[in-house]
Scaffold this motif. Structure first.
Motif, PDB file in Angstrom:
ATOM      1  N   SER A  58     -14.533  83.134 112.118  1.00  0.00           N
ATOM      2  CA  SER A  58     -13.913  82.009 112.832  1.00  0.00           C
ATOM      3  C   SER A  58     -12.810  81.335 112.026  1.00  0.00           C
ATOM      4  CB  SER A  58     -14.976  80.975 113.209  1.00  0.00           C
ATOM      5  OG  SER A  58     -15.500  80.360 112.048  1.00  0.00           O
ATOM      6  N   ASP A  59     -12.696  81.663 110.751  1.00  0.00           N
ATOM      7  CA  ASP A  59     -11.716  81.025 109.869  1.00  0.00           C
ATOM      8  C   ASP A  59     -10.353  81.693 110.067  1.00  0.00           C
ATOM      9  OD1 ASP A  59     -10.118  80.041 107.814  1.00  0.00           O
ATOM     10  OD2 ASP A  59     -11.713  80.200 106.298  1.00  0.00           O
ATOM     11  N   ARG A  60      -9.452  80.984 110.722  1.00  0.00           N
ATOM     12  CA  ARG A  60      -8.151  81.570 111.038  1.00  0.00           C
ATOM     13  C   ARG A  60      -7.242  81.720 109.833  1.00  0.00           C
ATOM     14  NH1 ARG A  60      -6.344  79.619 116.859  1.00  0.00           N
ATOM     15  NH2 ARG A  60      -6.685  81.634 117.814  1.00  0.00           N
ATOM     16  N   SER A  61      -7.632  81.171 108.694  1.00  0.00           N
ATOM     17  CA  SER A  61      -6.836  81.369 107.485  1.00  0.00           C
ATOM     18  C   SER A  61      -7.178  82.704 106.814  1.00  0.00           C
ATOM     19  CB  SER A  61      -7.046  80.220 106.497  1.00  0.00           C
ATOM     20  OG  SER A  61      -8.356  80.267 105.949  1.00  0.00           O
ATOM     21  N   LEU A  62      -8.238  83.357 107.287  1.00  0.00           N
ATOM     22  CA  LEU A  62      -8.647  84.652 106.731  1.00  0.00           C
ATOM     23  C   LEU A  62      -8.257  85.765 107.693  1.00  0.00           C
ATOM     24  CD1 LEU A  62     -12.244  83.711 105.528  1.00  0.00           C
ATOM     25  CD2 LEU A  62     -10.165  83.885 104.139  1.00  0.00           C
ATOM     26  N   PRO A  63      -7.808  86.895 107.167  1.00  0.00           N
ATOM     27  CA  PRO A  63      -7.481  88.013 108.061  1.00  0.00           C
ATOM     28  C   PRO A  63      -8.751  88.633 108.636  1.00  0.00           C
ATOM     29  CG  PRO A  63      -7.288  88.689 105.772  1.00  0.00           C
ATOM     30  CD  PRO A  63      -7.581  87.217 105.761  1.00  0.00           C
ATOM     31  N   VAL A  64      -8.621  89.203 109.826  1.00  0.00           N
ATOM     32  CA  VAL A  64      -9.723  89.970 110.415  1.00  0.00           C
ATOM     33  C   VAL A  64      -9.299  91.432 110.414  1.00  0.00           C
ATOM     34  CG1 VAL A  64     -10.671  88.105 111.815  1.00  0.00           C
ATOM     35  CG2 VAL A  64      -8.853  89.513 112.749  1.00  0.00           C
ATOM     36  N   GLY A  65     -10.251  92.313 110.536  1.00  0.00           N
ATOM     37  CA  GLY A  65      -9.943  93.735 110.495  1.00  0.00           C
ATOM     38  C   GLY A  65      -9.062  94.175 111.651  1.00  0.00           C
ATOM     39  N   GLU A  66      -8.465  95.331 111.479  1.00  0.00           N
ATOM     40  CA  GLU A  66      -7.599  95.891 112.521  1.00  0.00           C
ATOM     41  C   GLU A  66      -8.383  96.043 113.826  1.00  0.00           C
ATOM     42  OE1 GLU A  66      -4.992  99.903 113.402  1.00  0.00           O
ATOM     43  OE2 GLU A  66      -5.455  99.372 111.329  1.00  0.00           O
ATOM     44  N   GLY A  67      -7.758  95.629 114.921  1.00  0.00           N
ATOM     45  CA  GLY A  67      -8.396  95.710 116.225  1.00  0.00           C
ATOM     46  C   GLY A  67      -9.361  94.574 116.509  1.00  0.00           C
TER      47      GLY A  67
END
Length: 194
Positions: A58-67
């Motif tokens: 939920s932390d938008r400052s952290l990247p999430v994985g592809e897709g």
């Protein structure tokens, strides 16, 4: 008292008991099991690592994985008993727009047909405007009458039924200014935690 809580390691034992009610390999919508990678959820360490990934998504400052997209996860609990999971995806990618939607949820088999999914969906719809959403997309398998009722009782308006890469899906939109209309009176007897 039934409530929504952030995923927590303290419910490890209850979560394992709930998991064992599902068929091996069954998909649990909204549970975030795709974030597990190779962690062993039976071990306290592996479970803690997964819970931390759920919280970080939920932390938008952290990247999430592809897709993937940012999402907030909650567990549906009654005291120390895990009953199910629900997540709110902060935005849609092409895959979610086609067949996944903004919200996924699942209830452990022994806790179904008690209105928990309807209640949890209604509670999460109240949280969605804080993300800047004015409407949300929900989908369910075309043959899942229970999930269709859950969505419709929370104001879902059927847009279409379409074949997707994950099967035939019913696609519903819920306008958030309408969220809460038609929700069961059960919601009044339950609370939500942020």
């Amino acid at each position: 008292m039934t409530e929504l809580i952030a995923p927590t390691v303290r419910l490890h034992s209850s979560w394992l008991t709930a998991r064992d009610e599902w068929q091996a390999g069954a998909h649990q919508d909204g549970a975030g099991l795709r974030l597990v990678a190779n962690d062993d959820l039976n071990s306290p360490e592996g479970f803690a690592s997964w819970v931390e990934r759920l919280r970080q998504q939920s932390d938008r400052s952290l990247p999430v994985g592809e897709g993937r997209v940012h999402a907030t996860h909650w567990w549906i609990v009654d005291g120390e008993t895990y009953l199910g999971a629900i997540d709110l995806r902060h935005y849609l990618n092409a895959f979610l727009l086609e067949g996944g939607g903004h919200i996924g949820y699942s209830i452990r088999p022994s806790a179904r047909r008690q209105g928990l999914a309807t209640w949890a969906l209604g509670a999460v719809l109240l949280k969605a405007p804080a993300l800047g959403l004015d409407r949300v997309l929900l989908t369910c398998d075309d043959g899942n009458a229970g999930s269709a009722r859950t969505i419709e009782s929370n104001g879902g308006v059927l847009e279409d039924v379409r074949s997707t890469e994950i099967g035939v899906k019913r696609r519903y939109w819920i306008a958030l200014d309408d969220a809460g209309h038609g929700r069961s009176s059960m919601a009044a007897a339950r609370t939500t935690a942020s």
